[in-house]
Design an enzyme around this catalytic site. Sequence first.
Site, PDB file in Angstrom:
ATOM      1  N   ALA A  89       2.357  10.240  -7.672  1.00  0.00           N
ATOM      2  CA  ALA A  89       3.419   9.661  -6.840  1.00  0.00           C
ATOM      3  C   ALA A  89       3.234   8.150  -6.776  1.00  0.00           C
ATOM      4  O   ALA A  89       3.724   7.423  -7.625  1.00  0.00           O
ATOM      5  CB  ALA A  89       3.404  10.298  -5.452  1.00  0.00           C
ATOM      6  N   CYS A  90       2.505   7.684  -5.788  1.00  0.00           N
ATOM      7  CA  CYS A  90       2.411   6.243  -5.542  1.00  0.00           C
ATOM      8  C   CYS A  90       1.667   5.494  -6.635  1.00  0.00           C
ATOM      9  O   CYS A  90       2.006   4.342  -6.924  1.00  0.00           O
ATOM     10  CB  CYS A  90       1.785   6.003  -4.175  1.00  0.00           C
ATOM     11  N   ILE A  91       0.677   6.099  -7.257  1.00  0.00           N
ATOM     12  CA  ILE A  91      -0.025   5.423  -8.358  1.00  0.00           C
ATOM     13  C   ILE A  91       0.933   5.227  -9.525  1.00  0.00           C
ATOM     14  O   ILE A  91       1.107   4.105 -10.024  1.00  0.00           O
ATOM     15  CB  ILE A  91      -1.279   6.213  -8.791  1.00  0.00           C
TER      16      ILE A  91
ATOM     17  N   THR B 290       3.745   2.727  -8.687  1.00  0.00           N
ATOM     18  CA  THR B 290       3.284   1.348  -8.623  1.00  0.00           C
ATOM     19  C   THR B 290       2.937   0.816 -10.005  1.00  0.00           C
ATOM     20  O   THR B 290       3.230  -0.340 -10.315  1.00  0.00           O
ATOM     21  CB  THR B 290       2.092   1.221  -7.662  1.00  0.00           C
TER      22      THR B 290
END
Length: 188
Positions: free
Chosen positions: A115-117, A120
Site C-alpha cells: 500500500a503506502c510503500i 510512495t
Amino acid sequence: MTTLHDRPHSALLVIDVQNGVVGGAHARDEVVATIAGLVERARGERVPVVWVQHDDEELAHGSDGWQIVPELAPADGEARVEKQFGDSFEATDLEQVLAGLGVGRLVVTGAETDACIRSTLHGALVRGYDTVLVGDAHTCGDKSQWGAPPPEQVVAHTNLYWSFSGAPGRSTGTVTSADVDLVGAPPA
C-alpha cells in the site's frame, strides 16, 4: 541522476512504522530492528531522516495506534510528515520538506509494502526522485484472506519489480540494508 535540479542529497524515509500499522506485520521485529539500524547509520552519516505517519479514522492522530513504534524515536529536528493517503507526497508537505533539505534521492523503508510503500515509491518516481527500496526494511500484514499472496511473497515481489522499475533520468533499485549506500549514488 535525479531530474530534480540542485538536489544532490539523499534522505532516509521511514513510512508508517506505527503501532497500529505494524502490530501484526510479517517479520515485524526484524524489520523494525533493521530500520532502527538504518536510522542510526543515517544520523551518523548526516543523512536526513524523514518520518511519515498515517492519520485516518482507524489511526486517529495522537492515539496509541498512530504513535511510531517504541523501538524507533524521531530525534529533535527530524522532519515529521502526516498523511491521509497511501502516497506520502499526496496532500502533504513532504515535497517542501525534501526541497528544503536539497534531497533528490530517497531511501525507502516502512509499511505497508502493498500500500503506502508502493504508492510512495511510484509517487517519488513520477515527481523526479531517484528511489532506493531497502528490501529487508519494509513489511505488511497478511491480506491472504482477501486474495492477496502471503506477506513474504508480497515483500519479495515488490523487491523484484522495484529492481526493474525506472524512468528517464531517474534511478530505482532494491538493496539490502547491509548494502545500501545512504549517501551516494543509487544502484545502476
